[in-house]
Design a protein around this motif. Structure first.
Motif: not given
Length: 296
Positions: A188-195
């Motif tokens: 989830k953290i990575k997904d937020e950073i990617a977005k």
């Protein structure tokens, strides 16, 4: 057993940098083997991984495990033997990553996925195994090295180090909050950073981590948060391709969704539903029988 799993990751990531890169094609398989396997264990694992004479085989040493894991895990935990093994199969471009494991008791499939995404690995089917139950941390080393050989893409040393650190950090977090929660939080953290991009300050990064944990219903200690802030700051310093990470995360989500919507997935969900119904009926039956006994 954790020490044996550690050896697999280290071996897979960095074994034999002198090997020439293969002209890999879709379907090609590269296998990594711990150098301390007995001949019988070696043959058993090769058979388990459906190895053929055409497959390239990389051996991972205990020395390599210590080189890439020594900063994150005590030497005694890493141990003196490299036993864990793995295979990486090259898939079609855009197919995403898939991980399966056997005899791995500390690192989960999702933890491997997260760490491999950080390292820039993409579009491959990964299988991690060992002759006995092991922790699984050492496997990442061999896997990343195998990917380098197959794709002819050199992965910088600092990226490899961060990927190893991520795997260990997530596994340790899993001991506190549960392995599934730990892997989900990292994703989830990575997904937020990617977005939305990498937070510029530690305060913003801390807020992102805390919000992600809250949304998932996970309670983090101050030490957990500090550890994650430190880890993601290292990721920021090595210029990870967050766009690619986001794409691999989306592919992983698609595979899960496709499975759940498939006939096999629906059968699985029905079995889960039936299990809980049966469990509830059993609980009701126990209470009913107890009440009747009390009345008698």
């Amino acid at each position: 057993m954790k020490k044996y799993v550690l050896s697999l990751l280290a071996v897979l990531l960095f074994a034999f940098p002198s090997l020439s890169h293969a002209d890999a094609a879709v379907g090609d398989i590269i296998i990594t083997l711990g150098e301390n396997l007995s001949e019988q264990q070696r043959q058993t694992l090769l058979q388990e991984m459906n190895a053929t004479e055409d497959n390239q085989i990389i051996t991972v040493s205990n020395e390599e495990e210590h080189k890439y894991l020594g900063n994150y895990i005590p030497k005694a935990t890493i141990g003196t033997k490299a036993l864990s093994s793995s295979s990486i199969t090259i898939e079609e471009k855009g197919s995403g990553l898939e991980v399966k494991t056997k005899n791995i008791n500390w690192v989960t499939d999702e933890m491997y996925l997260n760490a491999l995404m950080t390292a820039g690995v993409k579009d491959a089917t990964i299988y991690v195994t060992a002759p006995i139950e092991v922790s699984g941390t050492a496997a990442l080393t061999g896997l990343i090295k195998a990917y380098e050989i197959s794709s002819e893409e050199a992965i910088p040393e600092d990226v490899k180090q961060v990927a190893n650190e991520e795997l260990v950090t997530t596994a340790k977090l899993g001991d506190e909050v549960g392995t599934e929660n730990a892997a989900a939080l990292m994703a989830k953290i990575k997904d937020e950073i990617a977005k939305n991009g990498v937070p510029e300050s530690d305060a913003d990064l801390r807020t992102l981590i805390e919000n992600a944990a809250k949304e998932l219903g996970i309670t983090l200690s101050e030490a957990d948060i500090n550890s994650l802030v430190e880890l993601f700051n290292k990721m920021k310093d090595i210029n990870i391709d967050w766009n690619q990470v986001g794409q691999q995360l989306d592919k992983a989500k698609d595979k899960i969704s496709n499975f759940l919507n498939s006939e096999e997935g629906q059968t699985f969900l029905q079995q889960v539903k039936e299990f809980f119904i049966a469990l509830w009926d059993a609980i009701i039956s126990i209470f009913t029988n107890n009440e009747q006994s009390a009345m008698e």
